[in-house]
Design a protein around this motif. Structure first.
Motif, PDB file in Angstrom:
ATOM      1  N   UNK A  54       0.833  -1.207   0.000  1.00  6.21           N
ATOM      2  CA  UNK A  54       0.000   0.000   0.000  1.00  6.21           C
ATOM      3  C   UNK A  54       0.867   1.255   0.000  1.00  6.21           C
ATOM      4  N   UNK A  55       1.917   1.232   0.819  1.00  4.91           N
ATOM      5  CA  UNK A  55       2.816   2.384   0.906  1.00  4.91           C
ATOM      6  C   UNK A  55       3.535   2.617  -0.420  1.00  4.91           C
ATOM      7  N   UNK A  56       4.056   1.552  -0.999  1.00  3.04           N
ATOM      8  CA  UNK A  56       4.772   1.663  -2.273  1.00  3.04           C
ATOM      9  C   UNK A  56       3.828   2.086  -3.392  1.00  3.04           C
ATOM     10  N   UNK A  57       2.583   1.570  -3.361  1.00  2.00           N
ATOM     11  CA  UNK A  57       1.618   1.865  -4.403  1.00  2.00           C
ATOM     12  C   UNK A  57       0.956   3.220  -4.276  1.00  2.00           C
ATOM     13  N   UNK A  58       1.135   3.892  -3.138  1.00  2.00           N
ATOM     14  CA  UNK A  58       0.552   5.210  -2.937  1.00  2.00           C
ATOM     15  C   UNK A  58      -0.968   5.202  -2.870  1.00  2.00           C
ATOM     16  N   UNK A  59      -1.529   4.136  -2.251  1.00  2.00           N
ATOM     17  CA  UNK A  59      -2.982   4.021  -2.123  1.00  2.00           C
ATOM     18  C   UNK A  59      -3.341   3.750  -0.664  1.00  2.00           C
ATOM     19  N   UNK A  60      -4.638   3.789  -0.380  1.00  3.85           N
ATOM     20  CA  UNK A  60      -5.104   3.459   0.968  1.00  3.85           C
ATOM     21  C   UNK A  60      -5.578   2.015   1.014  1.00  3.85           C
ATOM     22  N   UNK A  61      -5.540   1.430   2.207  1.00  8.28           N
ATOM     23  CA  UNK A  61      -5.993   0.045   2.366  1.00  8.28           C
ATOM     24  C   UNK A  61      -7.460  -0.085   1.963  1.00  8.28           C
ATOM     25  N   UNK A  62      -8.269   0.922   2.325  1.00  4.83           N
ATOM     26  CA  UNK A  62      -9.703   0.858   2.035  1.00  4.83           C
ATOM     27  C   UNK A  62      -9.962   0.720   0.533  1.00  4.83           C
ATOM     28  N   UNK A  63      -9.218   1.462  -0.279  1.00  2.82           N
ATOM     29  CA  UNK A  63      -9.440   1.433  -1.723  1.00  2.82           C
ATOM     30  C   UNK A  63      -8.928   0.149  -2.362  1.00  2.82           C
ATOM     31  N   UNK A  64      -7.766  -0.315  -1.921  1.00  3.87           N
ATOM     32  CA  UNK A  64      -7.176  -1.492  -2.548  1.00  3.87           C
ATOM     33  C   UNK A  64      -7.830  -2.783  -2.078  1.00  3.87           C
ATOM     34  N   UNK A  65      -8.422  -2.756  -0.885  1.00  3.87           N
ATOM     35  CA  UNK A  65      -8.957  -3.987  -0.318  1.00  3.87           C
ATOM     36  C   UNK A  65     -10.149  -4.515  -1.111  1.00  3.87           C
ATOM     37  N   UNK A  66     -10.917  -3.621  -1.718  1.00  4.54           N
ATOM     38  CA  UNK A  66     -12.063  -4.060  -2.518  1.00  4.54           C
ATOM     39  C   UNK A  66     -11.612  -4.951  -3.670  1.00  4.54           C
ATOM     40  N   UNK A  67     -10.508  -4.569  -4.331  1.00  3.02           N
ATOM     41  CA  UNK A  67     -10.000  -5.395  -5.425  1.00  3.02           C
ATOM     42  C   UNK A  67      -9.309  -6.648  -4.908  1.00  3.02           C
ATOM     43  N   UNK A  68      -8.710  -6.550  -3.719  1.00  2.00           N
ATOM     44  CA  UNK A  68      -8.038  -7.717  -3.153  1.00  2.00           C
ATOM     45  C   UNK A  68      -9.009  -8.856  -2.866  1.00  2.00           C
ATOM     46  N   UNK A  69     -10.273  -8.522  -2.609  1.00  2.00           N
ATOM     47  CA  UNK A  69     -11.262  -9.556  -2.312  1.00  2.00           C
ATOM     48  C   UNK A  69     -11.364 -10.581  -3.439  1.00  2.00           C
ATOM     49  N   UNK A  70     -11.247 -10.124  -4.688  1.00  2.00           N
ATOM     50  CA  UNK A  70     -11.282 -11.049  -5.820  1.00  2.00           C
ATOM     51  C   UNK A  70     -10.076 -11.989  -5.796  1.00  2.00           C
ATOM     52  N   UNK A  71      -8.930 -11.442  -5.457  1.00  2.18           N
ATOM     53  CA  UNK A  71      -7.721 -12.278  -5.352  1.00  2.18           C
ATOM     54  C   UNK A  71      -7.845 -13.269  -4.204  1.00  2.18           C
ATOM     55  N   UNK A  72      -8.415 -12.820  -3.083  1.00  2.00           N
ATOM     56  CA  UNK A  72      -8.594 -13.724  -1.945  1.00  2.00           C
ATOM     57  C   UNK A  72      -9.437 -14.929  -2.343  1.00  2.00           C
ATOM     58  N   UNK A  73     -10.489 -14.680  -3.150  1.00  2.00           N
ATOM     59  CA  UNK A  73     -11.327 -15.782  -3.610  1.00  2.00           C
ATOM     60  C   UNK A  73     -10.534 -16.802  -4.399  1.00  2.00           C
ATOM     61  N   UNK A  74      -9.694 -16.319  -5.329  1.00  2.00           N
ATOM     62  CA  UNK A  74      -8.873 -17.218  -6.151  1.00  2.00           C
ATOM     63  C   UNK A  74      -7.840 -17.957  -5.302  1.00  2.00           C
ATOM     64  N   UNK A  75      -7.218 -17.231  -4.374  1.00  2.00           N
ATOM     65  CA  UNK A  75      -6.199 -17.845  -3.512  1.00  2.00           C
ATOM     66  C   UNK A  75      -6.826 -18.887  -2.597  1.00  2.00           C
ATOM     67  N   UNK A  76      -8.047 -18.615  -2.104  1.00  2.00           N
ATOM     68  CA  UNK A  76      -8.718 -19.566  -1.216  1.00  2.00           C
ATOM     69  C   UNK A  76      -9.030 -20.870  -1.962  1.00  2.00           C
TER      70      UNK A  76
END
Length: 436
Positions: free
Chosen positions: A390-412
């Motif tokens: 998040x720090x390197x990407x210059x974004x907030x956790x709240x904004x990036x977490x919505x997209x991460x949910x799709x990755x979590x599904x695939x990883x699970x």
């Protein structure tokens, strides 16, 4: 109340209280473990026993591999290896949807496999590829999510310090077998994320407009060969018995140092003291943590706490699929609150007897527990890789977490495959004759 139940309650209650108070986990582990000895023996004997367990816990030759792999990873992070791996990944991804993000995924797998650090991969790859993606119109959230979700693959694809730690606490499980067992699960994690990137990129219309000539591709490939050769030398040497994991870690340091200074000329000798200092600090934290966790391991073994947990779980059901699911759920929850090394040190002795009682393989369990805890590194509130990305990407956790949910599904989905199909972990080490 039995001694095992009393000691278990003391460890659990004191550990939770101290962690909520913000006490460093190594200190919390040590204090709670010493207090758990008090119902068994007097205070002076308890302190003496704890001191002995700390020293015996870290007096293991294989632990020498950890500081050297940490040092090698830090050298690689500063030695220009990252950009060569990114260029190699660009050749593979070509013009597929989200090519730069796909490059990020492959580069994370390659760099993580060489450095053995998820946070190093997230930092190195995100800082290099992120600005390029932004120039080509990729959103920061999309770029950061792809980087964060795939950075932990390097903790599964060897070399991996957490595998060495698991080998120690699991009673000497083969490091070579664990290294080989991590390849397919780690690659499957990366491939699953590439599928998510593909569909998201098609949805948002992300395509790369950059083309490379055949001569440029050849040059990029040739410059990356020395980096890839490091994997061949170190992992190949360990697997085929040329040297041990500890000796292999020293080879990795020497090779990466010479490559960075004389090969790529992206580092100088004057940079070495700062890298040594950083590596020593990281090593001190991990080794001290292993030492104090040895106290807790001794308390649990002496009082029979793992057997108590095993009987409790097996008392719920004798269906191994349900028990494996329960263990996964517990580890996923633990991973969100605890770093990988202490979690491995604490929960391996607790769940391994349950796992072995089900007739499962110790190597498979190692990959399963590491896979679960890797997910914890990219989930709040304690996900170190998440915060770095998040720090390197210059974004907030709240904004990036919505997209991460799709990755979590695939990883699970991959986690379930790794859990219930042991051959995904065991096929390579079995085929190579490391385990039978």
């Amino acid at each position: 109340m039995s001694i095992s139940l009393l000691s278990g309650l003391i460890i659990l209650v004191l550990l939770v209280i101290m962690l909520l108070m913000g006490v460093p986990i190594a200190i919390a582990l040590g204090i709670s473990s010493v207090c758990a000895i008090l119902p068994i023996m007097p205070f002076d004997a308890a302190v003496l026993t704890a001191s002995q367990r700390i020293f015996s816990g870290i007096s293991v030759f294989s632990l020498l591999a950890i500081p050297f792999f940490i040092l090698a990873g830090n050298i690689m992070n500063r030695g220009g290896i990252a950009i060569r791996l990114i260029n190699l990944a660009k050749i593979v991804t070509g013009h597929m949807p989200g090519a730069l993000a796909q490059t990020n995924v492959i580069a994370n797998m390659l760099f993580g496999a060489i450095s053995g650090s998820g946070t190093a991969a997230a930092s190195a790859m995100g800082s290099i590829i992120g600005p390029i993606e932004e120039e080509e119109g990729y959103s920061k959230e999309f770029s950061a999510a792809a980087n964060i979700a795939t950075a932990p693959t390097g903790l599964l694809i060897p070399p991996s310090n957490v595998m060495i730690t698991y080998s120690l606490v699991a009673g000497g499980a083969s490091v070579s077998a664990l290294f080989m067992a991590g390849y397919i699960p780690g690659i499957l994690w990366g491939l699953a994320c590439m599928v998510v990137v593909y569909f998201l990129a098609k949805k948002f219309g992300y395509r790369s407009n950059v083309t490379y000539s055949g001569k440029e591709k050849l040059s990029m490939f040739l410059h990356a060969i020395p980096c890839l050769f490091l994997i061949v030398v170190v992992i190949g040497g360990i697997i085929f018995g040329v040297f041990t994991a500890t000796e292999g870690s020293v080879v990795a340091v020497v090779y990466s140092l010479l490559l960075s200074i004389y090969g790529y000329k992206s580092m100088k000798w004057r940079d070495v003291p700062a890298i040594l200092k950083e590596s020593a600090q990281m090593t001190g934290i991990i080794i001290f943590l292993i030492g104090v966790s040895s106290i807790m391991s001794w308390v649990m073994a002496f009082t029979g706490i793992p057997q108590l947990v095993s009987d409790a779980l097996l008392g719920i059901t004798d269906n191994k699929y349900i028990i494996l699911l329960l263990i996964n759920v517990i580890l996923l929850i633990v991973g969100t609150f605890m770093d990988m090394t202490p979690a491995v040190l604490i929960f391996t002795p607790i769940f391994l007897p349950v796992y072995l009682a089900l007739g499962m393989d110790i190597i498979h369990f190692g990959i399963m527990i590491i896979f679960n805890l890797c997910i914890g590194t990219i989930t709040p509130p304690v996900g170190t890789t998440l915060f770095v990305g998040v720090k390197v990407g210059g974004v907030t956790i709240e904004k990036v977490f919505k997209q991460l949910l799709l990755y979590f599904g695939a990883i699970f989905i991959v986690l379930m495959l790794v859990t219930y199909i042991p051959q995904l972990s065991l096929w390579l080490p079995t085929t190579m004759g490391i385990i039978k």
